[in-house]
Design a protein around this motif. Structure first.
Motif, mmCIF file in Angstrom:
data_model
loop_
_atom_site.group_PDB
_atom_site.id
_atom_site.type_symbol
_atom_site.label_atom_id
_atom_site.label_comp_id
_atom_site.label_asym_id
_atom_site.label_seq_id
_atom_site.Cartn_x
_atom_site.Cartn_y
_atom_site.Cartn_z
ATOM 1 N N LEU A 44 28.909 -37.966 26.536
ATOM 2 C CA LEU A 44 28.313 -38.777 25.472
ATOM 3 C C LEU A 44 27.487 -37.875 24.562
ATOM 4 O O LEU A 44 27.640 -37.904 23.335
ATOM 5 C CB LEU A 44 27.429 -39.866 26.088
ATOM 6 C CG LEU A 44 26.772 -40.857 25.123
ATOM 7 C CD1 LEU A 44 26.547 -42.193 25.831
ATOM 8 C CD2 LEU A 44 25.472 -40.363 24.556
ATOM 9 N N LYS A 45 26.626 -37.051 25.156
ATOM 10 C CA LYS A 45 25.762 -36.180 24.357
ATOM 11 C C LYS A 45 26.567 -35.129 23.599
ATOM 12 O O LYS A 45 26.239 -34.785 22.469
ATOM 13 C CB LYS A 45 24.708 -35.525 25.257
ATOM 14 C CG LYS A 45 23.680 -36.518 25.759
ATOM 15 C CD LYS A 45 22.755 -35.920 26.776
ATOM 16 C CE LYS A 45 21.810 -36.976 27.319
ATOM 17 N NZ LYS A 45 21.033 -36.500 28.449
ATOM 18 N N LYS A 46 27.616 -34.624 24.232
ATOM 19 C CA LYS A 46 28.454 -33.618 23.559
ATOM 20 C C LYS A 46 29.125 -34.213 22.325
ATOM 21 O O LYS A 46 29.114 -33.617 21.248
ATOM 22 C CB LYS A 46 29.498 -33.080 24.535
ATOM 23 C CG LYS A 46 30.319 -31.957 23.969
ATOM 24 C CD LYS A 46 31.155 -31.333 25.066
ATOM 25 C CE LYS A 46 32.034 -30.319 24.634
ATOM 26 N NZ LYS A 46 32.123 -29.178 24.210
ATOM 27 N N GLN A 47 29.706 -35.390 22.488
ATOM 28 C CA GLN A 47 30.377 -36.043 21.359
ATOM 29 C C GLN A 47 29.363 -36.413 20.271
ATOM 30 O O GLN A 47 29.623 -36.240 19.085
ATOM 31 C CB GLN A 47 31.112 -37.297 21.847
ATOM 32 C CG GLN A 47 32.067 -37.879 20.840
ATOM 33 C CD GLN A 47 33.257 -36.971 20.580
ATOM 34 O OE1 GLN A 47 33.916 -36.507 21.504
ATOM 35 N NE2 GLN A 47 33.521 -36.692 19.323
ATOM 36 N N TYR A 48 28.196 -36.925 20.705
ATOM 37 C CA TYR A 48 27.145 -37.276 19.743
ATOM 38 C C TYR A 48 26.696 -36.034 18.973
ATOM 39 O O TYR A 48 26.523 -36.074 17.752
ATOM 40 C CB TYR A 48 25.968 -37.923 20.481
ATOM 41 C CG TYR A 48 24.830 -38.338 19.585
ATOM 42 C CD1 TYR A 48 24.876 -39.540 18.889
ATOM 43 C CD2 TYR A 48 23.695 -37.524 19.438
ATOM 44 C CE1 TYR A 48 23.826 -39.929 18.058
ATOM 45 C CE2 TYR A 48 22.647 -37.907 18.621
ATOM 46 C CZ TYR A 48 22.717 -39.102 17.930
ATOM 47 O OH TYR A 48 21.679 -39.478 17.113
ATOM 48 N N ALA A 49 26.497 -34.924 19.678
ATOM 49 C CA ALA A 49 26.083 -33.671 19.030
ATOM 50 C C ALA A 49 27.125 -33.217 18.018
ATOM 51 O O ALA A 49 26.784 -32.820 16.897
ATOM 52 C CB ALA A 49 25.843 -32.588 20.081
ATOM 53 N N GLU A 50 28.402 -33.292 18.394
ATOM 54 C CA GLU A 50 29.474 -32.888 17.478
ATOM 55 C C GLU A 50 29.509 -33.800 16.252
ATOM 56 O O GLU A 50 29.609 -33.321 15.116
ATOM 57 C CB GLU A 50 30.823 -32.913 18.192
ATOM 58 C CG GLU A 50 30.995 -31.787 19.178
ATOM 59 C CD GLU A 50 32.284 -31.885 19.991
ATOM 60 O OE1 GLU A 50 33.139 -32.731 19.677
ATOM 61 O OE2 GLU A 50 32.405 -31.112 20.953
ATOM 62 N N ASP A 51 29.419 -35.108 16.472
ATOM 63 C CA ASP A 51 29.486 -36.065 15.366
ATOM 64 C C ASP A 51 28.287 -35.972 14.431
ATOM 65 O O ASP A 51 28.387 -36.327 13.258
ATOM 66 C CB ASP A 51 29.582 -37.507 15.893
ATOM 67 C CG ASP A 51 30.935 -37.826 16.498
ATOM 68 O OD1 ASP A 51 31.807 -36.927 16.571
ATOM 69 O OD2 ASP A 51 31.127 -38.989 16.912
ATOM 70 N N HIS A 52 27.137 -35.512 14.955
ATOM 71 C CA HIS A 52 25.905 -35.486 14.156
ATOM 72 C C HIS A 52 25.393 -34.066 13.888
ATOM 73 O O HIS A 52 24.263 -33.888 13.424
ATOM 74 C CB HIS A 52 24.817 -36.316 14.856
ATOM 75 C CG HIS A 52 25.154 -37.768 14.940
ATOM 76 N ND1 HIS A 52 25.944 -38.296 15.939
ATOM 77 C CD2 HIS A 52 24.828 -38.799 14.127
ATOM 78 C CE1 HIS A 52 26.083 -39.595 15.745
ATOM 79 N NE2 HIS A 52 25.416 -39.922 14.659
ATOM 80 N N ASN A 53 26.199 -33.057 14.202
ATOM 81 C CA ASN A 53 25.857 -31.656 13.953
ATOM 82 C C ASN A 53 24.507 -31.280 14.577
ATOM 83 O O ASN A 53 23.621 -30.751 13.917
ATOM 84 C CB ASN A 53 25.864 -31.358 12.440
ATOM 85 C CG ASN A 53 25.949 -29.875 12.170
ATOM 86 O OD1 ASN A 53 26.485 -29.111 12.967
ATOM 87 N ND2 ASN A 53 25.419 -29.460 11.037
ATOM 88 N N LEU A 54 24.371 -31.578 15.895
ATOM 89 C CA LEU A 54 23.135 -31.304 16.621
ATOM 90 C C LEU A 54 23.372 -30.273 17.715
ATOM 91 O O LEU A 54 24.513 -29.958 18.051
ATOM 92 C CB LEU A 54 22.606 -32.602 17.246
ATOM 93 C CG LEU A 54 22.235 -33.716 16.266
ATOM 94 C CD1 LEU A 54 21.907 -34.996 17.022
ATOM 95 C CD2 LEU A 54 21.075 -33.303 15.381
#
Length: 194
Positions: A44-54
């Motif tokens: 979840l965090k990996k996908q969120y980071a990728e989607d939000h450039n974090l």
């Protein structure tokens, strides 16, 4: 589903209850050569980071960086789960190097538990880790509105029958006994484990 585990141990608990610690103790007792710790929050965090450039690494630790994004990340994750309840479970177990015993370290919703019970019916054993609020506070827990009263923290408080409950209130001797007992009874409770 390519990989078929011998056992799936699904762990749940509130923030700072010690889910990761319990999972680590279990993996050590069972043997690291046999088990994999699987975090549902990792994909979840990996996908969120990728989607939000974090920064993914900072989202995985217990830093203030993660806390800044927690509420938005929860909402984003809920939206993904609404579209596909098993999305993050499938991502988490898609790793190539999973061993024969999976310890799911952070189930947070009924759909997480249901995914494993439905897909690995006779192989899934559920564990709830509980800790008194004062103990959780001593570990750094601070109640956060929008987080600690959301489904990600409260979704498994009711309506689930846990196969085993561990009270992790800083009594290491009792915790060690619980882990030893759990490691012994899990294979006996599951139908197709040899």
């Amino acid at each position: 589903m390519d990989k078929i585990p011998e056992i799936v141990i699904v762990i749940s608990g509130k923030r700072k209850s010690g889910k990761d610690y319990v999972a680590s103790l279990m993996c050590n007792r069972i043997g690291k050569h046999l088990c994999s710790s699987v975090q549902l929050s990792g994909p979840l965090k990996k996908q969120y980071a990728e989607d939000h450039n974090l920064n993914f690494e900072k989202l995985m630790d217990s830093s203030e960086y993660k806390e800044k994004f927690r509420i938005d990340m929860i909402k984003w994750g809920e939206d993904k789960r609404t579209e596909d309840p098993g999305f993050f479970c499938r991502l988490a177990i898609s790793k190539e190097d999973l061993k024969t015993i999976w310890i799911i370290t952070d189930a947070r919703r009924k759909t997480d538990v249901e995914y494993f019970k439905e897909n690995y019916t006779d192989k899934t054993f559920t564990v709830r880790v509980c800790a008194n609020e004062s103990i959780r506070e001593s570990r750094g827990f601070i109640f956060t509105p929008g987080v600690d009263d959301a489904e990600s923290e409260c979704g498994l408080d009711e309506g689930i029958h846990w196969d085993y409950v561990i009270h992790n209130n800083d009594d290491q001797n009792q915790l060690d006994k619980d882990i030893d007992h759990l490691v012994t009874i899990v294979p006996d409770k599951l139908c197709h484990v040899t």
